[in-house]
Structure formats: C-alpha cells, structure tokens
Design a protein around this motif. Structure first.
Motif, PDB file in Angstrom:
ATOM      1  N   TRP A 120     -12.928  62.907  50.641  1.00  0.00           N
ATOM      2  CA  TRP A 120     -12.476  64.165  51.240  1.00  0.00           C
ATOM      3  C   TRP A 120     -12.938  65.325  50.364  1.00  0.00           C
ATOM      4  CZ3 TRP A 120      -8.058  60.597  50.969  1.00  0.00           C
ATOM      5  CH2 TRP A 120      -7.558  60.446  49.680  1.00  0.00           C
ATOM      6  N   LYS A 121     -13.104  66.473  51.029  1.00  0.00           N
ATOM      7  CA  LYS A 121     -13.551  67.656  50.292  1.00  0.00           C
ATOM      8  C   LYS A 121     -12.425  68.225  49.451  1.00  0.00           C
ATOM      9  CE  LYS A 121     -17.173  69.037  53.548  1.00  0.00           C
ATOM     10  NZ  LYS A 121     -17.655  70.103  54.466  1.00  0.00           N
ATOM     11  N   MET A 122     -11.251  68.305  50.036  1.00  0.00           N
ATOM     12  CA  MET A 122     -10.055  68.753  49.335  1.00  0.00           C
ATOM     13  C   MET A 122      -9.026  67.622  49.401  1.00  0.00           C
ATOM     14  SD  MET A 122     -10.581  71.782  48.151  1.00  0.00           S
ATOM     15  CE  MET A 122      -8.916  72.353  47.798  1.00  0.00           C
ATOM     16  N   PRO A 123      -8.311  67.397  48.306  1.00  0.00           N
ATOM     17  CA  PRO A 123      -7.327  66.302  48.307  1.00  0.00           C
ATOM     18  C   PRO A 123      -6.343  66.416  49.466  1.00  0.00           C
ATOM     19  CG  PRO A 123      -7.575  67.215  46.110  1.00  0.00           C
ATOM     20  CD  PRO A 123      -8.320  68.127  47.029  1.00  0.00           C
ATOM     21  N   LEU A 124      -6.112  65.293  50.147  1.00  0.00           N
ATOM     22  CA  LEU A 124      -5.174  65.258  51.267  1.00  0.00           C
ATOM     23  C   LEU A 124      -3.870  64.626  50.800  1.00  0.00           C
ATOM     24  CD1 LEU A 124      -7.565  64.030  54.119  1.00  0.00           C
ATOM     25  CD2 LEU A 124      -6.801  66.368  53.668  1.00  0.00           C
ATOM     26  N   LEU A 125      -2.771  65.261  51.153  1.00  0.00           N
ATOM     27  CA  LEU A 125      -1.467  64.747  50.759  1.00  0.00           C
ATOM     28  C   LEU A 125      -1.069  63.594  51.675  1.00  0.00           C
ATOM     29  CD1 LEU A 125       1.100  64.943  49.041  1.00  0.00           C
ATOM     30  CD2 LEU A 125       1.983  66.601  50.718  1.00  0.00           C
TER      31      LEU A 125
ATOM     32  N   THR B 116     -15.207  58.417  43.240  1.00  0.00           N
ATOM     33  CA  THR B 116     -13.887  58.180  43.822  1.00  0.00           C
ATOM     34  C   THR B 116     -13.262  59.523  44.182  1.00  0.00           C
ATOM     35  OG1 THR B 116     -12.692  58.307  41.733  1.00  0.00           O
ATOM     36  CG2 THR B 116     -13.577  56.158  42.355  1.00  0.00           C
ATOM     37  N   PRO B 117     -12.296  59.528  45.083  1.00  0.00           N
ATOM     38  CA  PRO B 117     -11.656  60.796  45.445  1.00  0.00           C
ATOM     39  C   PRO B 117     -10.727  61.295  44.347  1.00  0.00           C
ATOM     40  CG  PRO B 117     -10.555  58.987  46.541  1.00  0.00           C
ATOM     41  CD  PRO B 117     -11.749  58.394  45.855  1.00  0.00           C
ATOM     42  N   ASP B 118     -10.259  62.497  44.511  1.00  0.00           N
ATOM     43  CA  ASP B 118      -9.186  63.046  43.687  1.00  0.00           C
ATOM     44  C   ASP B 118      -7.892  62.368  44.148  1.00  0.00           C
ATOM     45  OD1 ASP B 118      -7.070  64.552  42.654  1.00  0.00           O
ATOM     46  OD2 ASP B 118      -8.261  66.385  42.631  1.00  0.00           O
ATOM     47  N   PHE B 119      -7.229  61.639  43.231  1.00  0.00           N
ATOM     48  CA  PHE B 119      -6.046  60.847  43.588  1.00  0.00           C
ATOM     49  C   PHE B 119      -4.740  61.604  43.399  1.00  0.00           C
ATOM     50  CE2 PHE B 119      -9.221  57.714  42.072  1.00  0.00           C
ATOM     51  CZ  PHE B 119      -9.349  56.938  43.211  1.00  0.00           C
ATOM     52  N   SER B 120      -4.810  62.872  43.074  1.00  0.00           N
ATOM     53  CA  SER B 120      -3.621  63.592  42.632  1.00  0.00           C
ATOM     54  C   SER B 120      -2.537  63.695  43.693  1.00  0.00           C
ATOM     55  CB  SER B 120      -4.005  64.983  42.134  1.00  0.00           C
ATOM     56  OG  SER B 120      -4.650  65.719  43.165  1.00  0.00           O
ATOM     57  N   LYS B 121      -2.893  63.548  44.976  1.00  0.00           N
ATOM     58  CA  LYS B 121      -1.894  63.680  46.037  1.00  0.00           C
ATOM     59  C   LYS B 121      -1.590  62.340  46.725  1.00  0.00           C
ATOM     60  CE  LYS B 121      -2.627  68.578  46.943  1.00  0.00           C
ATOM     61  NZ  LYS B 121      -2.820  69.635  47.973  1.00  0.00           N
ATOM     62  N   LEU B 122      -1.799  61.252  45.969  1.00  0.00           N
ATOM     63  CA  LEU B 122      -1.479  59.904  46.462  1.00  0.00           C
ATOM     64  C   LEU B 122      -0.487  59.260  45.491  1.00  0.00           C
ATOM     65  CD1 LEU B 122      -5.110  58.696  47.308  1.00  0.00           C
ATOM     66  CD2 LEU B 122      -3.524  59.915  48.799  1.00  0.00           C
ATOM     67  N   PRO B 123       0.719  59.771  45.409  1.00  0.00           N
ATOM     68  CA  PRO B 123       1.655  59.354  44.345  1.00  0.00           C
ATOM     69  C   PRO B 123       2.126  57.908  44.434  1.00  0.00           C
ATOM     70  CG  PRO B 123       2.779  60.720  45.969  1.00  0.00           C
ATOM     71  CD  PRO B 123       1.324  60.773  46.305  1.00  0.00           C
ATOM     72  N   ASN B 124       2.006  57.265  45.602  1.00  0.00           N
ATOM     73  CA  ASN B 124       2.535  55.915  45.772  1.00  0.00           C
ATOM     74  C   ASN B 124       1.463  54.860  45.991  1.00  0.00           C
ATOM     75  OD1 ASN B 124       5.530  56.324  45.749  1.00  0.00           O
ATOM     76  ND2 ASN B 124       5.032  57.740  47.405  1.00  0.00           N
TER      77      ASN B 124
ATOM     78  N   LYS C 292     -19.233  61.370  57.055  1.00  0.00           N
ATOM     79  CA  LYS C 292     -19.564  61.461  55.633  1.00  0.00           C
ATOM     80  C   LYS C 292     -18.316  61.673  54.782  1.00  0.00           C
ATOM     81  CE  LYS C 292     -23.929  61.047  56.542  1.00  0.00           C
ATOM     82  NZ  LYS C 292     -24.606  59.766  56.264  1.00  0.00           N
ATOM     83  N   HIS C 293     -17.265  62.129  55.391  1.00  0.00           N
ATOM     84  CA  HIS C 293     -15.985  62.305  54.703  1.00  0.00           C
ATOM     85  C   HIS C 293     -14.881  62.388  55.744  1.00  0.00           C
ATOM     86  CE1 HIS C 293     -15.758  66.557  55.860  1.00  0.00           C
ATOM     87  NE2 HIS C 293     -17.055  66.613  55.595  1.00  0.00           N
ATOM     88  N   LEU C 294     -13.660  62.175  55.319  1.00  0.00           N
ATOM     89  CA  LEU C 294     -12.534  62.330  56.235  1.00  0.00           C
ATOM     90  C   LEU C 294     -12.388  63.798  56.603  1.00  0.00           C
ATOM     91  CD1 LEU C 294      -9.853  59.986  54.592  1.00  0.00           C
ATOM     92  CD2 LEU C 294     -11.106  59.586  56.706  1.00  0.00           C
ATOM     93  N   PRO C 295     -12.116  64.087  57.882  1.00  0.00           N
ATOM     94  CA  PRO C 295     -11.987  65.488  58.307  1.00  0.00           C
ATOM     95  C   PRO C 295     -10.858  66.198  57.567  1.00  0.00           C
ATOM     96  CG  PRO C 295     -12.165  64.024  60.203  1.00  0.00           C
ATOM     97  CD  PRO C 295     -11.958  63.146  58.997  1.00  0.00           C
ATOM     98  N   ASP C 296     -11.018  67.520  57.413  1.00  0.00           N
ATOM     99  CA  ASP C 296     -10.007  68.310  56.717  1.00  0.00           C
ATOM    100  C   ASP C 296      -8.673  68.297  57.450  1.00  0.00           C
ATOM    101  OD1 ASP C 296     -11.882  68.926  54.824  1.00  0.00           O
ATOM    102  OD2 ASP C 296     -12.461  70.835  55.738  1.00  0.00           O
ATOM    103  N   ASN C 297      -8.714  68.118  58.773  1.00  0.00           N
ATOM    104  CA  ASN C 297      -7.460  68.102  59.540  1.00  0.00           C
ATOM    105  C   ASN C 297      -6.957  66.678  59.795  1.00  0.00           C
ATOM    106  OD1 ASN C 297      -9.465  67.361  61.282  1.00  0.00           O
ATOM    107  ND2 ASN C 297      -8.884  68.758  62.944  1.00  0.00           N
ATOM    108  N   PHE C 298      -7.383  65.768  58.926  1.00  0.00           N
ATOM    109  CA  PHE C 298      -6.887  64.393  59.011  1.00  0.00           C
ATOM    110  C   PHE C 298      -5.517  64.346  58.323  1.00  0.00           C
ATOM    111  CE2 PHE C 298      -6.567  59.985  57.451  1.00  0.00           C
ATOM    112  CZ  PHE C 298      -6.840  59.293  58.608  1.00  0.00           C
ATOM    113  N   HIS C 299      -4.508  64.773  59.034  1.00  0.00           N
ATOM    114  CA  HIS C 299      -3.160  64.850  58.467  1.00  0.00           C
ATOM    115  C   HIS C 299      -2.356  63.628  58.922  1.00  0.00           C
ATOM    116  CE1 HIS C 299      -4.142  68.833  57.145  1.00  0.00           C
ATOM    117  NE2 HIS C 299      -4.311  69.290  58.385  1.00  0.00           N
TER     118      HIS C 299
END
Length: 894
Positions: free
Chosen positions: A480-485, A503-511, A455-462
């Motif tokens: 994702w539940k929390m934005p992933l960098l 849509t997700p929070d895009f704040s940590k996808l700078p490129n 249902k969402h990408l796992p929180d530890n999907f680093h």
C-alpha cells in the motif's frame, strides 16, 4: 419360523417314542411334543442377529475387536466402535455379538438408541424395558426413567452380561441404562457404537475402534454384490463400476445404496446417474448422512458448512483464526465436528472430510433455495457465482462466495458486491475487479485472492474487520502507498509475489500474528516497523533470495516463536540478539550463507526445533553436533559459549569425534545441564592422551597425573580415617538399597578392604572386580541367557582436611579400551543415574570389552580402593529396545 416348528414337531414326535421321555404325566402326545420342542428350543442357538448378506471385509475387522476383548484383564471390558454414519458400526457390533454371545447367559442387544429416544418422551423408558426383558426373560413395566434406573441396578446388579448399545448419541442414554462398572459383574462386556467419540471418552472405555473406509478391492466387491449379485462387475460395466466406487470413497452404506439402486439398469442409465451425482447427492444416502449434522447446534452447523464450502485442505490454525473473527468459537466447534466424525485433521494439521459428507453439507445449502442461488448463504459453484456477478444480483443473504478460474482472467464490476452486506468469506482465483473498492462489504473476515492483479491495494480498501488477507501470486510491487489501519488483521500472506520489493509499513497492524512472504525473489528490504508487531508469532521469509540482512528490531519481537529463513542465500549471519526472543521455539535456516551462528543460541531456554548448517531436528539432538562443529582446534573455545547464563535445558549429551579436547574443558564445565560427554578416539594411545588431558585440565583438583598409575601409598592413606561411597547405575535400584542396608548394620567386609559385598536374595547374580586407587579394570563377561541390569561402584576414600567434603565426587569416567571411547558423567548425574543414562552405558559395553571405570574426587580426598559389582538377571527381555528419538514436525505449511 412356523414351518420350521412344524418340521421339528414331526421329527420330535417320532423321537418321543424312544426311551428317555416319560409320557405318563402328559395328557396327550401333542402336549408332550410341545414340551420337547420348548426344551430343545431353549438349548438351540436362536439368538443370532441378522446381519448383511454380503459381509465383505467384515471378518478381519471383527476379529481384531474380538481379540481385543479377549485380551482385556479389567473387571468389565468396554469397547467403543466409532465412525461416521454408514461406516458399518452396527454391522460390526452384530457380528461380534453373534461370535461371543454364547459365553453369556445374560445378554442384550439394543439397536437404534438415537432413533428410539427421538420418537417420543418414553424413548429411554422403552430402552430400559427392553434391557430388563432381555435379561429377566419376562416383560417388565417401567413407570419413569429414574424408577427404571433403580430397577436395573437392583435386578441386574453384579450379573455377568453382554450388552451392545447401538447408535448412542449422548451420555445420558447410557447413564439411564446403568452402564458403569459399579453395577455390572466381573467378566461382563459392553459394546457401544456411536458417531460421537466424546461419549466413549466419558464412559472411559478400554478401547476405541475407528471404522475406517474400505479399500478399493473390498469396495468394488461389495458394490458388485449389490449391483450385479456377483463378486465382480461384468466387462461392460467395469469402468462405470470403478467410477461409482471412487465416488463412494470406501463407505459401505454408499456402496450398498448405490449398488442396489443401479441393479438391473442399463449403461445409459448408469451414466445418467453418475452425471447427476456430480451435482446432486443420492437422496437416500443424503438422509442417512444428515443425521450427524442435525445433532449440531446453530454455531456448529455454520462452522461445518463453512468448511464444506471453503476450507477443505486448509490448516486448522488458519481456519480457526478466520472463524474466530466471525465469532463462531471454532476451538470447541471444530473439536465437536471431529468427535462426531464429520471432519478429520490430517497429520499436517489440514482439515479434511469424506467427499460424501462434503456433498451432504453443500446439498443442505443448495436445498435452502433451489431456484434462486443468490438467496443461499454460500456460493461456490462456478456458473452460479459467475452469473450472479455478471448480472449484479447479489443479496444480503450471501455470507460466503468463491470463484476459481484457470483460463483468461474474468473481469467484474465491484458494484456487483454492493448488496452483499453480510459477505464475510471471499475467495477469488485469477479474477479481476474494476471500479470503486468502496463497494466491497465491510464485514469481510477472509480475503483470499490468488493472482491479485493490482500493483498495490487501493487507498480506499477499508476493511477494519478483516482477520486474514491471503493474496498469493499477486502483481503487487508495493502493498500500500499509505499504511492502512486494520486492527483485527492477524494473518497476512504475500507469498510468490514476484514484483514485491519491500515489506509494507506494519505500524497500523497491531494484532498481526503470522506474516508469510515465501518466494518473493525481489524482496530486499524488511521495514523497520516490523518491530511494532508485538504479537507476531510466525515470520516466514523462505526463498526471499534478495534479502541480505534483517533489521535489528526483529530481535525485539517478544512473541515471535517461529522464524523461517531457508533459501535466503544472501543472509550470512544472525545477531546475538536472537536469544532476546523470549518466546522463540523454532528456527529454520537451511540454504543460507550463515556459517557462524550466534553462540548465545544454545543458551535459549525455549528453542525446541532447529534446522541450519546441515542439521535438522530437536535441539537436544542438534545442539551437541552444532557445538562440536564450532570447536575446531584453532578456535578460542572459552569464548565459544558465554560462561554466564544457563544452557538450554534440552542439552544433556555431547558426542565428540575431535580428539583435541585439552582446550575444550572450559566449555564442558559451562554446560550446566550436561549429563554425559562421549569422546571417540582412533587408537588406544590417543585414548590415553585425551584422558590424561581431560583429567589434568578439567579435574586438576583430583591431583591425578596419570590415571593408569594414580595409586596412593597405602601406608600414607591409613594414617587418615576412611569412609565409603556407593554409586548405583541401572534399573536394579534395590541392589544399592540392599548394599546400603548391609552397610548401615555394620556387616563384615572383604579382607583388608572396606568393601561391603552384596549377599542378598534380591540380587540374582553379581560379579565383582576391585582395584587399588581410583580405578578398576575388568573385561565384560559373556554369561549366556543373563542380562546386565546394573552396576554398583563402591569407593573407599580418605581425607586430610579437618572436615569432610559433602560433594566429594567430581566425575565418573567409563573408559572402553577396546572401542577407544570415554564416557564422562558429571557429579549431578552420578548422584541420580536415570534409565537413559544407563542405556547409554549399556550400549557401549560389548562382550569381552576391556573396560576401566575411574572416579575423580575433589582436593584433599584420596581414593584408597575402587570396586565394581556387575548385576545380572534373567527376568528381563533380552532384546533391548532402542530409545526413541522423535523429530518435531511443523504442523502447517507456513
């Protein structure tokens, strides 16, 4: 050959007894016969090269190239034959040589250049010696490459020659053989065959012939000749033969090798061979095709193998992003693969390759570890991958892995990836992973997971190194539940995710550069953080039917080039901020509720392709119709397009069907780039009304109330000094120059007028018409076998002001009373009519049409006389080619 010589000697011995040969100078009859044989052999054609026994489809290809050679007018004709290994380049070159070699006293066919140069250090020297021997008819020893080059220049310079250089793999080989125009005589022909098209570009050949695959009919015939020694297969082998032909993909070498291999074998053996070919290519064929691969450097080899195993059918730009993330420099690498005939780019910008080249690449990977698949760099075979994941036998050697499954979902433990530390390319199709996602390698650059089950990408999907995430047809509700960098992420595709609501929070996808959200029917919210994507180039929301509006922060995206909203049926407007998108080039918004576009859209200087409101194509084609669609009689047209700012540079012509043009004049004046306005009326009465309205409202400074009767008093005009103006239209530019020259010399005029009549040898045929005031009326004449090349307007005017007005001419009107049309050309256009302007005029002039040409001048200037000269010639093709109107295509399926 010895048998033939003996026969010839027997015949010629008898011939020697006839008159014509003096035998007194020969010691015996045998010596005389030898001399006769030698003389005849020099005259006989024994230079034919041996080519294939079964030249299926060869004749038409060769004939095309020979015709090209014969039609060349350059000093030296250089023809390149380019194609993948086994496509028939050498065979075609030999056939051309056999056809044309008799025209050249000096000729040389140098075969297998790549192979000769690779054998030893004297390879190039051996080629130089062969070339000198072929031309000089004697053996020549060459001590070094540089000396050999000098000898070729000195001994072969300026001869008329035929050269064929076969299988060239680098430009230095040709350079050592002096293959340049400077050292070869006029009328020479050079033919080069190569797998690398860049060599041909470097040589600046006159033409490149690409050896393409044979069609099904030719393929079956060629295969049959080798497999059955007949033109077609027997009934018992018909289906099997077609299966082999399909596998060969039109490649002559494959058809020949497999046909010969299957000759005389049973049906059971044929079936076994086909089964084997499905997983293991023919060894002989493999070695032939592998030659091109062996010539690549290590980085190019990696790119080729990645494409073979994972990226066939993917977009070039998409693959480039991923391989750039792997630091493989794909921009130049992919180009080199294309130049060397290893891959192709189809019209939709997808990467493709011949199936046999794909199999060759995959076999290279398989051969690296025949018994242990887990030790190979890339895995794509279903059973190999399934066995490896089930048994958790992954190793550090694995760089790419793909597992596609169309049945019930396969399920594996994420721990199976623990040892795959170098895994960078990861493709799954309807596969489920359970366990801790920390086990996924941190070197992933590409994650392609069709049918992502969570249902969402796992929180530890680093995955800080990932550059492309492609999870189409997923079950995702929330990305994702929390934005992933993910600082390196450039491509995000969530298309066909039926449950996705926001849509997700895009704040940590700078490129992030490409965001693809096609067919997400529940998606109703685009997060405000979209405005943080300063590098976003493409945004695709096609068929997102729940979206009703876009956040205003979208209009802050300075890098956005393409916005796709087609099928977003609830979106009913776009904001004026659209013109703030500095890089914006493409808008596709069909199937929306948009009825009224922001008027500022036509002020964009960059937008090139648009699709909306039933219009689709280049803006130069669409904007005119779009603008006129806004201009209904009830609209306030002054506010339709802002008066400030510049119009799109591509808007050069408007076609109007609406005859209510009186209130449209302000907008016409605001179109700074407009060169021509066309108005179509229904009747001549309507035509007169519209023309009067336009003249009064738009060009009131001309002081014309009724164009048809706007003649000034002659006595009044003569009180003021007069001058004349010449305006040239059409392709006969020298006409205007001639007129100006005559005028500058003060030549005689025509009676009481101040017209300078053309009388010049450069003007083949000229018809003149004159009129008082600012218009001239005439019928378009019909002159057999003559073609109108241009018009020249001569206008005599006077002025009441103390000083003359330099930009006195405001507009030219060409009124076709027969067709009820008006063409308006503004001042800037009138100063410099181009070919497209002239074609527009010419296309609207039919034989016997009643045409009126009018000029509008500024305040204080009065037109005394107007004349038009129609210039005709026979030196042009009577069939006018229509102007091209290309449609821009999107290069990829976004």
């Amino acid at each position: 050959m010895e048998y033939l010589l003996d026969k010839w000697k027997s015949i010629l011995t008898k011939a020697a007894n006839f008159s014509g040969w003096d035998i007194k100078n020969y010691r015996n009859e045998a010596e005389q016969v030898d001399e006769i044989v030698k003389d005849v052999l020099e005259k006989l054609d024994i230079a034919l090269l041996d080519i294939t026994d079964f030249p299926v489809g060869l004749e038409s290809r060769v004939q095309d190239m020979i015709e090209f050679i014969e039609n060349q007018s350059s000093k030296v004709c250089k023809l390149g034959i380019w194609g993948m290994g086994g496509s028939g380049k050498t065979t075609a070159a030999k056939a051309i040589y056999n056809k044309i070699h008799r025209k050249f006293k000096d000729r040389s066919f140098i075969e297998n250049i790549r192979e000769v140069c690779e054998k030893d250090n004297r390879g190039c020297i051996n080629l130089q010696e062969q070339l000198l021997a072929d031309i000089l008819k004697t053996n020549v020893k060459v001590p070094s490459i540089s000396r050999g080059t000098a000898m070729i220049k000195r001994r072969l310079g300026l001869r008329n020659m035929l050269f064929v250089f076969d299988d060239v793999c680098n430009f230095e080989q040709l350079k050592s053989l002096c293959v340049t125009d400077k050292w070869i005589g006029h009328g020479s022909v050079i033919i080069i065959t190569t797998r690398d098209v860049r060599i041909l570009h470097s040589l600046q050949v006159n033409g490149i012939y690409e050896m393409k695959g044979m069609d099904d009919t030719e393929s079956l015939e060629l295969f049959s000749w080798h497999a059955f020694r007949e033109a077609s297969p027997g009934e018992n082998f018909s289906e099997l033969s077609r299966n082999v032909v399909a596998y060969c993909g039109g490649l002559p070498l494959a058809l020949e090798i497999l046909g010969s291999y299957l000759f005389g074998r049973t049906k059971q053996e044929w079936t076994s061979v086909l089964s084997k070919l499905a997983s293991i290519p023919n060894e002989q064929l493999q070695e032939k095709l592998k030659i091109s691969y062996d010539g690549l450097d290590d980085m190019e080899k990696k790119i080729f193998l990645d494409i073979c195993c994972f990226f066939i059918g993917k977009g070039r730009a998409y693959v480039t992003v991923i391989l750039n993330g792997c630091e493989f420099h794909p921009e130049i690498g992919i180009t080199i693969l294309i130049e060397r005939s290893l891959i192709k780019v189809e019209k939709n910008n997808k990467l493709t390759m011949h199936d046999l080249l794909r199999d060759m690449g995959r076999e290279i990977v398989r051969q690296s570890s025949l018994e242990k698949p887990e030790m190979r760099s890339r895995l794509w075979a279903h059973e190999d991958v399934r066995h490896l994941l089930a048994n958790k036998t992954g190793t550090i050697a694995i760089e790419g892995l793909a597992l596609k499954f169309q049945g019930n979902r396969l399920c594996f433990d994420t721990k199976a990836f623990e040892k795959m530390k170098k895994l960078r390319l990861f493709q799954l199709d309807h596969v489920q992973l359970v366990g801790d996602y920390e086990y996924l390698p941190k070197q992933l650059r590409w994650l392609y997971w069709k049918g992502f089950p969570l249902k969402h990408l796992p929180d530890n999907f680093h995955q800080e190194n990932v550059v492309a995430i492609d999870i189409k047809y997923s079950n995702i509700k929330q990305v994702w539940k929390m934005p992933l960098l993910m600082e390196k992420l450039k491509f995000l595709n969530l298309s066909h995710s039926k449950q996705l609501a926001s849509t997700p929070d895009f704040s940590k996808l700078p490129n992030l550069e490409k965001l693809i959200l096609k067919d997400c029917p529940r998606l109703s919210n685009v997060d405000q953080s979209i405005g943080d994507l300063s590098k976003l180039i493409v945004m695709n929301l096609k068929d997102c039917t729940s979206i009703s509006n876009l956040p205003k922060r979208i209009y802050q995206l300075k890098s956005l080039q393409t916005l796709i909203l087609s099928g977003c049926s609830k979106i009913d407007k776009l904001e004026e901020g659209l013109m703030c998108l500095e890089s914006f080039t493409t808008l596709i918004a069909e199937g929306t509720a948009i009825k009224d576009m922001p008027r500022s859209i036509v002020q964009s200087k960059s937008i090139g392709y648009i699709s909306l409101c039933g219009y689709e194509g280049l803006t130069r084609d669409i904007f005119p119709s779009l603008i006129w669609s806004w201009m209904s009689p009830t609209m306030n047209l002054v506010s339709c397009i802002p008066s400030s700012g510049s119009m799109s540079s591509s808007l050069v012509s408007l076609n109007a069907q609406d005859t209510s043009l009186g209130d449209k004049s302000p907008i016409i004046g605001s179109l700074s780039k407009l060169r021509c306005l066309w108005v179509q009326c229904k009747t001549e009465i309507q035509l007169s009304q519209v023309l009067k309205s336009i003249m009064n409202d738009t060009y009131s400074e001309a002081n014309v109330s009724d164009l048809a009767t706007s003649y000034a008093s002659t006595s009044q005009i003569l009180e003021h000094p007069s001058r004349s103006l010449l305006i040239g239209m059409g392709s006969h530019c020298q006409v205007l120059n001639a007129l100006r020259e005559r005028r500058s010399k003060g030549l005689t005029t025509n009676g009481s007028t101040d017209f300078f009549l053309p009388n010049n040898d450069n003007i083949p045929y000229c018809i003149s018409h004159t009129g008082e005031g600012n218009s001239v009326l005439f019928k378009v004449p019909h002159i057999s076998d003559w073609f109108m090349k241009g018009m020249v307007l001569s206008v005599v005017y006077s002025w009441t002001a103390v000083k003359t007005v330099d930009n006195c001419l405001i507009s030219i009107f060409i009124v076709n009373h027969t067709k009820c049309t008006i063409q308006i050309y503004k001042q800037d256009t009138a100063k410099s009519f181009n070919d497209e302007d002239w074609q527009g005029i010419l296309s609207n002039l039919g034989f016997d049409d009643k045409v009126q040409i009018c000029v509008a001048f500024g305040h204080g200037l009065t037109v005394k006389w107007t004349a038009v000269y129609l210039i005709y010639d026979t030196s042009v093709n009577m069939e006018k080619e229509p102007l091209s109107n290309p449609k821009k295509k999107l290069r990829e399926d976004l």
